[in-house]
Design a protein around this motif. Structure first.
Motif, PDB file in Angstrom:
ATOM      1  N   TRP A   1       0.828  -1.227   0.000  1.00  0.00           N
ATOM      2  CA  TRP A   1       0.000   0.000   0.000  1.00  0.00           C
ATOM      3  C   TRP A   1       0.859   1.273   0.000  1.00  0.00           C
ATOM      4  O   TRP A   1       0.398   2.319   0.443  1.00  0.00           O
ATOM      5  N   ASP A   2       2.108   1.149  -0.481  1.00  0.00           N
ATOM      6  CA  ASP A   2       3.016   2.299  -0.469  1.00  0.00           C
ATOM      7  C   ASP A   2       3.152   2.869   0.950  1.00  0.00           C
ATOM      8  O   ASP A   2       3.250   4.080   1.155  1.00  0.00           O
ATOM      9  N   MET A   3       3.175   1.966   1.941  1.00  0.00           N
ATOM     10  CA  MET A   3       3.153   2.390   3.344  1.00  0.00           C
ATOM     11  C   MET A   3       4.484   2.992   3.776  1.00  0.00           C
ATOM     12  O   MET A   3       4.540   4.007   4.463  1.00  0.00           O
ATOM     13  N   GLY A   4       5.591   2.374   3.395  1.00  0.00           N
ATOM     14  CA  GLY A   4       6.896   2.919   3.749  1.00  0.00           C
ATOM     15  C   GLY A   4       7.168   2.873   5.236  1.00  0.00           C
ATOM     16  O   GLY A   4       6.900   1.889   5.915  1.00  0.00           O
ATOM     17  N   THR A   5       7.692   3.978   5.761  1.00  0.00           N
ATOM     18  CA  THR A   5       8.122   4.039   7.157  1.00  0.00           C
ATOM     19  C   THR A   5       6.934   3.929   8.111  1.00  0.00           C
ATOM     20  O   THR A   5       5.884   4.532   7.886  1.00  0.00           O
ATOM     21  N   ILE A   6       7.115   3.146   9.170  1.00  0.00           N
ATOM     22  CA  ILE A   6       6.084   3.029  10.201  1.00  0.00           C
ATOM     23  C   ILE A   6       6.664   3.529  11.522  1.00  0.00           C
ATOM     24  O   ILE A   6       7.869   3.474  11.744  1.00  0.00           O
ATOM     25  N   TYR A   7       5.784   4.047  12.373  1.00  0.00           N
ATOM     26  CA  TYR A   7       6.216   4.479  13.703  1.00  0.00           C
ATOM     27  C   TYR A   7       5.610   3.523  14.728  1.00  0.00           C
ATOM     28  O   TYR A   7       4.385   3.475  14.891  1.00  0.00           O
ATOM     29  N   VAL A   8       6.456   2.762  15.389  1.00  0.00           N
ATOM     30  CA  VAL A   8       5.979   1.725  16.304  1.00  0.00           C
ATOM     31  C   VAL A   8       5.782   2.302  17.704  1.00  0.00           C
ATOM     32  O   VAL A   8       6.699   2.883  18.284  1.00  0.00           O
ATOM     33  N   PHE A   9       4.579   2.131  18.247  1.00  0.00           N
ATOM     34  CA  PHE A   9       4.283   2.562  19.616  1.00  0.00           C
ATOM     35  C   PHE A   9       4.684   1.503  20.637  1.00  0.00           C
ATOM     36  O   PHE A   9       5.045   1.824  21.765  1.00  0.00           O
ATOM     37  N   GLY A  10       4.581   0.238  20.252  1.00  0.00           N
ATOM     38  CA  GLY A  10       4.926  -0.821  21.189  1.00  0.00           C
ATOM     39  C   GLY A  10       4.344  -2.152  20.763  1.00  0.00           C
ATOM     40  O   GLY A  10       3.800  -2.300  19.668  1.00  0.00           O
ATOM     41  N   VAL A  11       4.459  -3.128  21.643  1.00  0.00           N
ATOM     42  CA  VAL A  11       4.033  -4.507  21.387  1.00  0.00           C
ATOM     43  C   VAL A  11       2.855  -4.833  22.292  1.00  0.00           C
ATOM     44  O   VAL A  11       2.799  -4.388  23.439  1.00  0.00           O
ATOM     45  N   PHE A  12       1.907  -5.601  21.782  1.00  0.00           N
ATOM     46  CA  PHE A  12       0.773  -6.027  22.614  1.00  0.00           C
ATOM     47  C   PHE A  12       0.439  -7.480  22.295  1.00  0.00           C
ATOM     48  O   PHE A  12       1.066  -8.107  21.446  1.00  0.00           O
ATOM     49  N   ASN A  13      -0.525  -8.003  23.014  1.00  0.00           N
ATOM     50  CA  ASN A  13      -0.969  -9.383  22.872  1.00  0.00           C
ATOM     51  C   ASN A  13       0.132 -10.385  23.258  1.00  0.00           C
ATOM     52  O   ASN A  13       0.293 -11.426  22.644  1.00  0.00           O
ATOM     53  N   ILE A  14       0.897 -10.034  24.294  1.00  0.00           N
ATOM     54  CA  ILE A  14       1.903 -10.954  24.819  1.00  0.00           C
ATOM     55  C   ILE A  14       1.222 -11.795  25.898  1.00  0.00           C
ATOM     56  O   ILE A  14       0.943 -11.295  26.998  1.00  0.00           O
ATOM     57  N   LYS A  15       0.921 -13.025  25.591  1.00  0.00           N
ATOM     58  CA  LYS A  15       0.127 -13.854  26.495  1.00  0.00           C
ATOM     59  C   LYS A  15       0.954 -14.512  27.575  1.00  0.00           C
ATOM     60  O   LYS A  15       0.542 -14.627  28.721  1.00  0.00           O
ATOM     61  N   ASP A  16       2.128 -14.984  27.201  1.00  0.00           N
ATOM     62  CA  ASP A  16       2.960 -15.723  28.148  1.00  0.00           C
ATOM     63  C   ASP A  16       4.369 -15.148  28.115  1.00  0.00           C
ATOM     64  O   ASP A  16       4.763 -14.476  27.175  1.00  0.00           O
ATOM     65  N   GLU A  17       5.125 -15.450  29.155  1.00  0.00           N
ATOM     66  CA  GLU A  17       6.514 -15.011  29.195  1.00  0.00           C
ATOM     67  C   GLU A  17       7.287 -15.670  28.088  1.00  0.00           C
ATOM     68  O   GLU A  17       7.269 -16.889  27.925  1.00  0.00           O
ATOM     69  N   GLN A  18       7.965 -14.849  27.282  1.00  0.00           N
ATOM     70  CA  GLN A  18       8.662 -15.357  26.095  1.00  0.00           C
ATOM     71  C   GLN A  18      10.126 -15.664  26.446  1.00  0.00           C
ATOM     72  O   GLN A  18      10.762 -14.873  27.090  1.00  0.00           O
TER      73      GLN A  18
END
Length: 290
Positions: free
Chosen positions: A273-290
């Motif tokens: 979609w010609d998205m290019g650069t993204i700005y990441v706020f963080g990670v979610f949906n971490i169910k268990d300790e990785q």
């Protein structure tokens, strides 16, 4: 529609047919990119990009700071089920959203006060204020970590001070863009006020243990895996566009905070979609300790 079988990143970006940035999510490798809020929903309102959105633990809601034509600056929820915004309060200043584990309460600042919004009843109540440059409810759901410029304090859920932690920095030092890892074991920040800025990671179980890295464009965010952080990066691809110019290849650099080793993770669907650069706020949906 989003899928929640794996941890995901929350980010904003603009795509070729949209006039403004909106929120998306994707798997940790950049695949399965899904738009969360449609462009039409932003009629008369816009995201305040410097305020970090916060997703509820059950993934249904996202707490956001908005600039609206009707109410001015607001704190709102996006309900992914009904596809509607819910007005929690008006108010200016950084929000620093926090969710309780049951996804029923959003805690935030607005206009110099501290509030609790109860989602099931839509009740807004004022809380005892914890003065801070940023407030973070730790994974135990009972302890707040308050950013105090060059140190941090721990508070119980009602706001009483548990511990004041002095990191040994002088008064010219400021912790910028402080973040807490999803597992509550590290804080990270960018230094300001003492020479060239550096990134710090401080171990909360022993604050004398810290890792530093020189400043780099794009910064870092905590991974879905313990003791690991990610940094966005890009380079020219070997593939060429029709005009003879190369595509940009986007990837994450993963840094292991224990071994200090780095590795590259090439992002999938980078140029969709010609998205290019993204700005990441963080990670979610971490169910268990990785």
């Amino acid at each position: 529609k989003e899928t929640f079988s794996t941890p995901r990143i929350l980010f904003n970006a603009k795509v070729e047919w949209m006039k403004r940035k909106t929120l998306f999510s994707a798997r940790m490798d950049g695949s399965d990119r899904r738009r969360i809020i449609p462009e039409a929903a932003f009629e008369g309102r816009g995201l305040i990009g410097s305020h970090t959105p916060k997703r509820s633990p059950d993934n249904r809601y996202i707490a956001l700071s908005m600039d609206t034509t009707e109410h001015g600056f607001t704190r709102e929820l996006w309900d992914t089920k009904t596809q509607q915004f819910i007005l929690m309060s008006k108010g200016y200043g950084h929000a620093h959203f926090n969710w309780t584990k049951d996804s029923e309460n959003v805690i935030f600042y607005a206009s110099g006060k501290h509030y609790n919004y109860h989602v099931p009843t839509k009740a807004l109540t004022e809380r005892p204020i914890i003065y801070s440059n940023g407030l973070y409810l730790l994974p135990d759901g009972k302890t707040f970590l308050a950013d105090k410029k060059n140190k941090y304090w721990l508070h119980d859920f009602n706001g009483d001070v548990i511990e004041k932690v002095d990191l040994g920095f002088n008064t010219q030092f400021t912790m910028q863009y402080l973040k807490v890892s999803p597992f509550g074991d590290y804080i990270s920040f960018l230094s300001e006020g003492l020479g060239y800025p550096k990134y710090y990671w401080v171990n909360l179980s022993d604050p004398s243990k810290r890792i530093t890295k020189p400043f780099k464009t794009g910064g870092y965010f905590f991974s879905d895996k313990k003791n690991k952080v990610l940094s966005p990066a890009s380079r020219d691809s070997t593939e060429l566009l029709g005009n003879g110019r190369p595509y940009p290849d986007y990837y994450f650099i993963e840094l292991d905070l224990i071994t200090k080793q780095e590795r590259e993770i090439l992002l999938k669907e980078s140029n969709i979609w010609d998205m290019g650069t993204i700005y990441v706020f963080g990670v979610f949906n971490i169910k268990d300790e990785q």
